[in-house]
Design an enzyme around this catalytic site. Structure first.
Site, PDB file in Angstrom:
ATOM      1  CB  CYS A   1       9.756 -19.727 -33.951  1.00  0.00           C
ATOM      2  SG  CYS A   1      10.460 -20.775 -32.671  1.00  0.00           S
TER       3      CYS A   1
ATOM      4  CG  HIS B   1      10.523 -27.234 -32.553  1.00  0.00           C
ATOM      5  ND1 HIS B   1      11.092 -26.875 -33.752  1.00  0.00           N
ATOM      6  CD2 HIS B   1       9.795 -26.158 -32.156  1.00  0.00           C
ATOM      7  CE1 HIS B   1      10.757 -25.642 -34.063  1.00  0.00           C
ATOM      8  NE2 HIS B   1       9.959 -25.180 -33.119  1.00  0.00           N
TER       9      HIS B   1
END
Length: 681
Positions: A421, A603
């Protein structure tokens, strides 16, 4: 990533816009093709000269086989089926069933079930207000219904008093649906009816002037450029369905779906081609002619664009043949397989339809073979043409890979899997944890599953899993790997496909220790890491999720506010700066952190790790849920990480959210300690 605006890109942008529009139309029609086929079969059996339409006063000549195989009493009863089918099945199916299914699907695409219901209500207004089948009207009313209810719900999201949610939701959808049905009846229906009439006049003009075959000049190039959906599903299918209702057949269904031109082109390559093109053509014929996947021949045309002339002439020949014989189909043939075409062929049209396929294939073959023979440049770069085709399509082709040599892509055992990611700390860790469990449950030994940031990837992995919006970035760094795209990190069906692929590749393959991470240790199988390492059992979890960082009744009502609320807890815990919270918003703008199962894990970006002073996690629960980019989220777990301390906790989180009982306990938890216990913190 930035792009510059140039004239070629502007043209590409227009093409992409048309592709997206065509895909949108196709996505409303294709899920309901089974209903179209059912309606076409009923039409072929019962109305007009249908196979089971027996003798009536108006039609004394009944099909010969009825008298041969059925008693007279049965024939008398069957004789009335035509009227019954026309009024009780065939008519209502095309007037109500098919448009409402399309309208529901259009609304569902924009706002799930709630959008589909309102879209269907809006569609019934359009259907009732028109005197013709309302396929185009349904393609308008359905998405309008889904879009408007989505916007309406957003107005009072989070503002409804507990206990009144069902009342407000039901009445708002019902009232809006009634209003849209009214507007559809008096507004959309007349406009679409007029538009359909004009389109019908256009087709009628082509027929009356014997120039209907000229449509191939537009259709055949459009197929190769993936622009055919806008034409086929936006014009031919609605007009063809209306014509089929009146006459029992329509050749419009066969203009785009005719497999003959593609067959002729591939036969030409099998006979007059060279190299890889000639070797791959026979296999491509099976996929195209029998399977109905026409895109398999597009790279051949893109590699030699002059061959589009052969397709145009072949397509025009097929249309002309159907015009001469007055033949056609009773419904759309999807996919464009010869089996689907013959199944949907109208009674009495088999000779014309079969000849149209054979003639179009023959003309295309002769013209294409002549072009190939006269071509001085015999080389054909199918790999480059396949890449161009996929660029035109806007995504990878599931069948075109057979045309590529595939030398750069690993074909041996799969020993190393990486879930990547943007930052490598949240989404990938969760996905890797879930996939690792599945690999272990399948008993696959010698396989490592780790997580990394895309910027840290090297071309040493056998298989790379990413969110669908990040796949191309990952492919640039790991060109030799197999790439799998997912849109749901927690419970994607692609994980099971990965496990099946690994099992297939590794069954009887080389021993562990192939490319990638080398040998597999017990720790590597049990843990995940953003940097390739593993979380061990000695991790101190109490410092990762503090009691003060657990909020059981979040106050946010939007995704942005929820990120702020969860990020503020990280700042208050001394784990990150306010700049890191800004990076969390930046991360969310690029790719959603929705995990599935009602969970989001926001995040920061990889570049913002310098704003993190220690690893920490915050937990916020929202009883009424939050709209997270079209998905419902009740739990937000924010992450700030400097190392791997949070990975053991994320493994516990993944396990908890894959268990319905654990999710229910999290929904009902009364204290922070209960949450910490459930998450293994």
């Amino acid at each position: 990533m930035t792009t510059t605006t140039t004239p070629p890109q502007q043209r590409g942008g227009a093409r992409v816009a048309v592709q997206k529009f065509g895909t949108f139309l196709s996505n409303m029609v294709m899920p309901n093709i089974a209903a179209f086929i059912a309606w076409g079969l009923l039409t072929a059996l019962f109305i007009g000269p249908g196979w089971l339409n027996g003798a009536t006063p108006e039609t004394p000549d009944r099909p010969e086989f009825l008298g041969r195989f059925a008693p007279d009493s049965w024939v008398a009863q069957i004789g009335g089926w035509g009227d019954f089918a026309d009024g009780g099945i065939v008519g209502p199916a095309i007037t109500f069933l098919l448009p409402i299914l399309i309208g529901y699907t259009g609304g569902y695409m924009l706002y799930k079930t709630r959008g589909g219901v309102v879209g269907a209500i809006a569609t019934i207004g359009v259907v009732a207000g028109a005197g013709i089948p309302m396929f185009i009207g349904a393609m308008i009313a359905g998405p309008v219904g889904g879009w408007t209810i989505k916007k309406l719900d957003a107005l009072w999201d989070g503002k409804i008093r507990p206990g009144f949610e069902m009342l407000v939701n039901n009445f708002s959808a019902g009232i809006l649906g009634a209003i849209l049905a009214f507007l559809g009846f008096f507004g959309i229906a007349p406009v679409v009816e007029w538009l359909t009439a004009r389109l019908g006049d256009g087709v009628g003009f082509l027929v009356d002037n014997n120039i209907l075959p000229a449509t191939s000049i537009l259709v055949e190039p459009a197929k190769v450029l993936f622009l055919n959906n806008a034409i086929n599903h936006g014009v031919f299918t609605p007009l063809g369905s209306a014509e089929s209702t009146e006459t029992g057949r329509s050749l419009l269904f066969l203009i785009e779906a005719n497999p003959g031109p593609g067959l002729g082109l591939l036969l030409a390559f099998a006979v007059a081609g060279v190299g890889v093109a000639r070797a791959s053509a026979p296999g491509a014929i099976i996929v195209q002619f029998l399977g109905g996947i026409h895109e398999i021949y597009f790279p051949y045309v893109l590699a030699k664009p002059r061959l589009i002339l052969a397709l145009i002439l072949g397509g025009a020949t097929g249309v002309l043949t159907n015009v001469i014989f007055g033949s056609g189909l009773v419904g759309p043939a999807a996919p464009g397989s010869i089996f689907a075409v013959l199944t949907m062929t109208a009674p009495g049209s088999h000779v014309g339809v079969i000849l149209s396929v054979v003639a179009s294939a023959g003309v295309t073959f002769l013209v294409a073979a002549l072009i190939l023979r006269l071509d001085k440049n015999k080389d054909l770069d199918l790999e480059a043409a396949t890449a161009q085709m996929e660029a035109n399509k806007g995504k990878k082709s599931s069948v075109a890979s057979m045309l590529s040599s595939g030398a750069a892509v690993a074909t041996g055992p799969i020993r190393s899997i990486v879930f990547a990611c943007d930052a490598g700390m949240g989404s990938s860790a969760m996905g890797a944890s879930v996939l690792r469990r599945k690999v272990q449950s399948a008993g696959l030994e010698g396989v490592t599953v780790v997580n990394k940031a895309i910027s840290d990837l090297t071309d040493t992995y056998d298989l790379v899993v990413t969110h669908q919006d990040l796949t191309e970035r990952a492919r640039q760094r790991t060109g030799s790997a197999i790439h799998v795209s997912v849109d749901n990190f927690m419970n994607s069906p692609r994980y099971d496909e990965v496990v099946e692929l690994v099992d297939e590749r590794n069954n009887g393959g080389a021993p562990a220790g192939g490319s990638g991470s080398g040998s597999t240790s017990a720790a590597a199988v049990g843990g995940a890491s953003s940097g390739g390492g593993v979380a061990t059992a000695t991790t101190t979890r109490d410092s990762v999720l503090d009691r003060e960082s657990v909020v059981l009744a979040g106050s946010a009502t939007t995704r942005e506010a929820a990120i702020e609320e969860a990020g503020a807890l990280l700042v208050a815990a001394g784990a990150a700066s306010t700049a890191y919270v800004a990076a969390m918003h930046e991360r969310e703008a690029s790719v959603s952190t929705f995990m599935g199962e009602g969970l989001a894990i926001p995040h920061g970006t990889n570049e913002a790790k310098g704003e993190v002073s220690r690893t920490a996690v915050s937990f916020v629960r929202y009883a009424n849920g939050i709209d997270w980019g079209g998905e419902q989220v009740k739990f937000v777990i924010a992450i700030a990480a400097t190392g791997d301390e949070h990975l053991a906790l994320l493994q516990q989180v993944a396990g908890a959210f894959l268990d319905a009982e654990s999710v229910e306990r999290l929904e009902n938890a009364m204290t922070a300690d209960e949450v910490k216990e459930l998450l293994g913190a």
